[in-house]
Motif scaffolding. Structure first.
Motif, mmCIF file in Angstrom:
data_model
loop_
_atom_site.group_PDB
_atom_site.id
_atom_site.type_symbol
_atom_site.label_atom_id
_atom_site.label_comp_id
_atom_site.label_asym_id
_atom_site.label_seq_id
_atom_site.Cartn_x
_atom_site.Cartn_y
_atom_site.Cartn_z
ATOM 1 N N ASP B 96 0.969 -1.316 0.055
ATOM 2 C CA ASP B 96 -0.098 0.049 -0.023
ATOM 3 C C ASP B 96 0.703 1.143 0.107
ATOM 4 O O ASP B 96 0.356 2.356 -0.297
ATOM 5 C CB ASP B 96 -1.025 0.031 1.040
ATOM 6 C CG ASP B 96 -2.088 -0.802 1.040
ATOM 7 O OD1 ASP B 96 -2.843 -0.203 0.142
ATOM 8 O OD2 ASP B 96 -2.257 -1.997 1.265
ATOM 9 N N TYR B 278 -1.568 -6.701 8.558
ATOM 10 C CA TYR B 278 -1.982 -6.509 7.313
ATOM 11 C C TYR B 278 -3.218 -7.245 7.155
ATOM 12 O O TYR B 278 -4.424 -6.436 6.817
ATOM 13 C CB TYR B 278 -1.136 -6.798 6.179
ATOM 14 C CG TYR B 278 -1.566 -5.899 4.860
ATOM 15 C CD1 TYR B 278 -1.441 -4.795 4.498
ATOM 16 C CD2 TYR B 278 -2.070 -7.030 4.112
ATOM 17 C CE1 TYR B 278 -1.581 -4.191 3.585
ATOM 18 C CE2 TYR B 278 -2.596 -6.202 2.597
ATOM 19 C CZ TYR B 278 -2.210 -5.114 2.390
ATOM 20 O OH TYR B 278 -2.647 -4.297 1.251
ATOM 21 N N SER B 279 -3.446 -8.488 7.321
ATOM 22 C CA SER B 279 -4.546 -9.405 7.114
ATOM 23 C C SER B 279 -5.623 -8.870 8.090
ATOM 24 O O SER B 279 -6.843 -8.629 7.691
ATOM 25 C CB SER B 279 -4.539 -10.703 7.007
ATOM 26 O OG SER B 279 -3.435 -11.124 7.939
ATOM 27 N N GLU B 281 -5.925 -5.771 9.416
ATOM 28 C CA GLU B 281 -6.752 -4.312 9.082
ATOM 29 C C GLU B 281 -7.601 -4.765 7.924
ATOM 30 O O GLU B 281 -8.645 -4.069 7.801
ATOM 31 C CB GLU B 281 -5.632 -3.443 8.569
ATOM 32 C CG GLU B 281 -4.576 -3.037 9.622
ATOM 33 C CD GLU B 281 -5.403 -2.763 10.938
ATOM 34 O OE1 GLU B 281 -6.387 -1.890 10.779
ATOM 35 O OE2 GLU B 281 -5.067 -2.870 12.194
ATOM 36 N N LYS B 282 -7.191 -5.524 6.853
ATOM 37 C CA LYS B 282 -8.117 -5.859 5.770
ATOM 38 C C LYS B 282 -9.291 -6.310 5.960
ATOM 39 O O LYS B 282 -10.395 -6.016 5.627
ATOM 40 C CB LYS B 282 -7.299 -6.766 4.563
ATOM 41 C CG LYS B 282 -7.800 -6.481 3.443
ATOM 42 C CD LYS B 282 -6.738 -7.231 2.312
ATOM 43 C CE LYS B 282 -7.400 -7.735 1.002
ATOM 44 N NZ LYS B 282 -6.622 -8.496 0.258
ATOM 45 N N LYS B 283 -9.266 -7.229 7.170
ATOM 46 C CA LYS B 283 -10.485 -7.977 7.496
ATOM 47 C C LYS B 283 -11.460 -7.074 8.359
ATOM 48 O O LYS B 283 -12.655 -6.900 7.981
ATOM 49 C CB LYS B 283 -10.192 -9.073 8.446
ATOM 50 C CG LYS B 283 -10.329 -10.412 7.559
ATOM 51 C CD LYS B 283 -10.042 -11.578 8.627
ATOM 52 C CE LYS B 283 -9.332 -12.663 7.990
ATOM 53 N NZ LYS B 283 -8.397 -13.216 8.634
ATOM 54 N N ALA B 285 -11.550 -3.727 7.807
ATOM 55 C CA ALA B 285 -11.861 -2.411 7.184
ATOM 56 C C ALA B 285 -13.217 -2.305 6.654
ATOM 57 O O ALA B 285 -13.987 -3.570 6.067
ATOM 58 C CB ALA B 285 -10.776 -2.234 5.811
ATOM 59 N N PRO B 288 -12.627 -3.274 2.179
ATOM 60 C CA PRO B 288 -11.540 -3.926 1.732
ATOM 61 C C PRO B 288 -10.699 -3.727 0.586
ATOM 62 O O PRO B 288 -9.428 -4.018 0.476
ATOM 63 C CB PRO B 288 -11.687 -5.588 2.298
ATOM 64 C CG PRO B 288 -13.021 -5.640 2.949
ATOM 65 C CD PRO B 288 -13.625 -4.265 2.266
ATOM 66 N N SER B 289 -11.481 -3.408 -0.282
ATOM 67 C CA SER B 289 -11.059 -3.397 -1.791
ATOM 68 C C SER B 289 -9.761 -2.235 -1.956
ATOM 69 O O SER B 289 -9.228 -2.277 -2.889
ATOM 70 C CB SER B 289 -12.117 -3.293 -2.747
ATOM 71 O OG SER B 289 -12.536 -1.961 -2.484
ATOM 72 N N ARG B 290 -10.022 -1.383 -1.003
ATOM 73 C CA ARG B 290 -8.763 -0.266 -1.128
ATOM 74 C C ARG B 290 -7.600 -0.659 -0.964
ATOM 75 O O ARG B 290 -6.470 -0.264 -1.278
ATOM 76 C CB ARG B 290 -9.142 0.798 0.039
ATOM 77 C CG ARG B 290 -10.299 1.512 -0.147
ATOM 78 C CD ARG B 290 -10.558 2.888 0.957
ATOM 79 N NE ARG B 290 -10.610 2.013 2.260
ATOM 80 C CZ ARG B 290 -9.861 2.424 3.077
ATOM 81 N NH1 ARG B 290 -8.732 3.235 2.963
ATOM 82 N NH2 ARG B 290 -9.907 1.935 4.318
ATOM 83 N N PHE B 291 -7.473 -1.907 -0.128
ATOM 84 C CA PHE B 291 -6.288 -2.458 0.203
ATOM 85 C C PHE B 291 -5.305 -2.707 -1.064
ATOM 86 O O PHE B 291 -5.875 -3.601 -1.800
ATOM 87 C CB PHE B 291 -6.070 -3.626 1.218
ATOM 88 C CG PHE B 291 -6.326 -2.959 2.494
ATOM 89 C CD1 PHE B 291 -5.273 -3.052 3.429
ATOM 90 C CD2 PHE B 291 -7.690 -2.583 3.038
ATOM 91 C CE1 PHE B 291 -5.387 -2.534 4.712
ATOM 92 C CE2 PHE B 291 -7.830 -1.856 4.487
ATOM 93 C CZ PHE B 291 -6.589 -2.178 5.188
ATOM 94 N N GLY B 298 -3.069 0.121 5.860
ATOM 95 C CA GLY B 298 -2.230 -1.053 5.197
ATOM 96 C C GLY B 298 -0.652 -0.643 5.388
ATOM 97 O O GLY B 298 0.083 -1.617 5.454
#
Lengths: 138, 502
Positions: B96, B278-279, B281-283, B285, B288-291, B298
């Motif tokens: 990111d 990282y995973s 934060e993605k979960k 968010a 999540p598509s912004r990651f 990220g």
């Protein structure tokens, strides 16, 4: 690795495994190298069965090979000549050997001389490391 | 309360002009090591270790640990600006950080990473200051069997977590242990595997082995692969947008906790908390598509986590004397070289020293914050120094460094040999980290095993009957079985392939 482990195992057995005081000097090395022999055999079996690592893949090729060999050769040369011609001269030769492939020769000489003298001053005068020197004291 | 008073007295030592200077040199060198692709913190610390010989132990360790945590900050800069991680822990930041830089928001990425790193680093050092002493107190009750079991557990976790193949990892660690057997046996005084060579009677020197395996082999690999510098974008504006501030702070908070906890586990490395953060934060968010396209969280989460990890990872070293990663193994080597034995007694016998080092880390983190926020652009320029000039200089400094260990060219030859060994092992995907870790622990492990066997009159299985050592060994066996199963199922993360430097 197997050869290494085998040798160590052989030598370990020549030391006492147990002494009057308790476990002897050969005990732990014998355990370890025995274990290493088993692991190496496993590894050989695995590499034959699953992923064959070709020697060609591990050895450097082309331009990379030349560079790697130059680097290694320069260190060997340094070890051989430093006791006779002193650190500064040996370091100049070593660096020049590496730099000549990438720079014009005068740049090579200039950079290697400057770096060698600077390092000699830092280590010898500032950090008081007794570096190998020639008859002229550098 | 007691810890707080001792920490304050630590500041007294850490804030002397000389120690601030050494701390500054250490963190600057760490930044440098982090910024330069191809030179990791382990190699950096190993190369600079001999320079500390003439120094006071406190100043030496302050400087070396500065390199260790400084490198975590440095790696971020190149990840964000030129999409090249300076060290392994910053691989995730590229995902990111680089897209942010391409959107003209490099400043924000670096600012967030710098602030996150500072918070993560500081909180984890606080953790070290307050959790360390009680852990050390518990460990004071440990005897040789417990220490042996603890080391076996640590090593098993290292082997289990690192590298693709369990067999390769185990081979590497047993190889390292065997190397440690060269030299005089401490119980009987017999010279082992010396082959009549006077130089081998004292065994291999740790610095020489570490520098060969990490320093020289890395130079050789880089010489072959030709690392190239890239153009970099401009850095401006350091803070995230108003609407991003809340989620960013939350990510920093989660990263701190995660990094610190994972640091406590022996055998982990700084890539693991970064990856997990990282995973996570993605979960969590909303979108999540912004990651992967430039999400500030990220960058904030993983960067905080890898710095928080550093403080946590020092706890096993300070309290048990067990290194959890190769860089910490080099630090352990430095402790021993300066006449200090890390372990449960360290807080008691060398209290002033420990607290000064801990206090210096607060100072160091603060210095790094200053160095990072306004000066990020300057550091990134260093990454563009051509490697054809840089690596010969690093090589000659390594040769000098190794020579100065015993003032002997023999050591330079040993470094050369281990450099070649390391180079080929790397190519064969055999991890190097377990070799160094086991090498540094080898003698301690042998001593504790032999002492245990003496206590139990040669009955090895009696170690399993003591509650603590039995439990630790059982966990080790369980960990081995679990990694065997995951190995068979091939569920290992691609980020843990091969060697991971912390």
């Amino acid at each position: 690795m197997l050869l290494f482990a085998g040798t160590i195992f052989g030598i370990s057995l020549s030391y006492d495994l147990y002494s009057d005081l308790g476990p002897g000097p050969g005990l732990f090395p014998a355990w370890l190298s025995g274990f290493l022999i088993i692991l190496s055999l496993f590894y050989i079996w695995e590499s034959i069965k699953k992923e064959v690592i070709l020697l060609q893949k591990i050895l450097p090729k082309g331009k990379g090979k030349k560079k790697v060999l130059t680097l290694l050769g320069s260190i060997v040369l340094f070890i051989l000549i430093a006791p006779y011609i002193g650190f500064t001269m040996a370091a100049i030769v070593m660096l020049f050997m590496i730099l000549i492939a990438e720079f014009k020769w005068y740049w090579g000489v200039g950079i290697s001389t400057a770096i060698s003298i600077l390092l000699f001053l830092v280590f010898d005068s500032f950090l008081h490391v007794p570096l190998p020197v020639n008859a002229f004291g550098f | 309360m007691e810890s707080l008073l001792q920490l304050l007295s630590g500041f007294e030592t850490a804030l002397t002009w000389w120690n601030i200077l050494y701390c500054l040199i250490g963190v600057s060198l760490g930044m440098l090591v982090g910024v330069l692709p191809g030179l990791g913190p382990t190699a950096g610390t190993a190369v600079l270790l001999p320079i500390t010989f003439g120094m006071e132990p406190v100043s030496a360790i302050i400087m070396l640990s500065g390199i260790y945590y400084g490198a975590m900050y440095g790696g971020t800069i190149t990840s964000v600006l030129i999409n090249t991680p300076g060290e392994a822990a910053s691989v995730i930041t590229c995902l990111d950080g680089y897209p942010l830089a391409k959107q003209g928001r490099a400043g924000t990425a670096l600012g967030v990473a710098g602030i996150g790193s500072f918070i993560g680093g500081t909180v984890s050092i606080l953790g070290l200051a307050f959790i360390g002493p009680p852990v050390a107190k518990i460990a004071l009750n440990f005897g040789p069997p417990e220490f042996f079991a603890l080391m076996v557990l640590g090593l098993t976790l290292v082997v289990g977590l690192m590298g693709k193949s369990l067999i390769k990892g185990m081979m590497a660690s047993v190889f390292g242990l065997t190397l440690a057997m060269v030299g005089t046996d401490s119980l009987t005084g017999v010279a082992r595997f010396a082959f009549g060579q006077q130089n081998l009677v004292n065994g291999f020197d740790f610095v020489t082995v570490a520098m060969g395996l990490f320093g020289l082999s890395e130079i050789l690999t880089n010489a072959e692969s030709n690392v190239k510098a890239e153009k970099m974008p401009k850095v401006k504006g350091l803070l995230p947008r108003r609407e991003e501030r809340g989620p960013t702070l939350a990510a920093i908070g989660r990263g701190t906790g995660l990094g610190f906890l994972i640091g406590l586990l022996p055998g982990s490395n700084s890539v693991i908390p970064a990856l997990m953060s990282y995973s996570l934060e993605k979960k969590l968010a909303k979108d999540p598509s912004r990651f992967g396209k430039g999400a500030v969280e990220g960058v904030a989460g993983p960067e905080t986590a890898n710095n928080a990890y550093c403080g946590g990872a020092l706890i096993p070293l300070f309290t048990l004397g067990i290194p959890s990663s190769p860089t910490i193994a080099v630090l352990l080597g430095a402790f021993i070289m300066h006449g200090l034995t890390p372990g449960p007694t360290l807080f008691q016998t060398n209290g002033n020293f420990v607290w000064a080092v801990i206090a210096s880390m607060f100072v160091g983190n603060f210095l790094l914050l200053i160095m990072n926020l306004p000066l990020a652009g300057v550091w990134a320029k260093i990454a563009t120094i051509p490697t054809k000039l840089l690596f010969p200089i690093i090589l000659i400094i390594s040769v000098l460094g190794v020579y100065s260990v015993n003032n002997s060219l023999w050591d330079v030859g040993v470094m050369l040999a281990f450099g070649i060994i390391g180079y080929f092992l790397k190519k064969g995907n055999i991890p190097l980290a377990p070799i160094v870790l086991t090498f540094v622990l080898g003698k301690l492990m042998e001593d504790s095993l032999l002492q245990s066997l003496t206590i139990f009159h040669g009955n090895f299985w009696a170690i399993f009957l003591r509650p603590i050592s039995g439990t630790l060994l059982s966990i080790a066996i369980a960990a081995l079985i679990v990694s065997l199963i995951t190995g068979i199922k091939k569920k290992r993360s691609p980020y843990l392939d091969g060697d991971v430097e912390m």
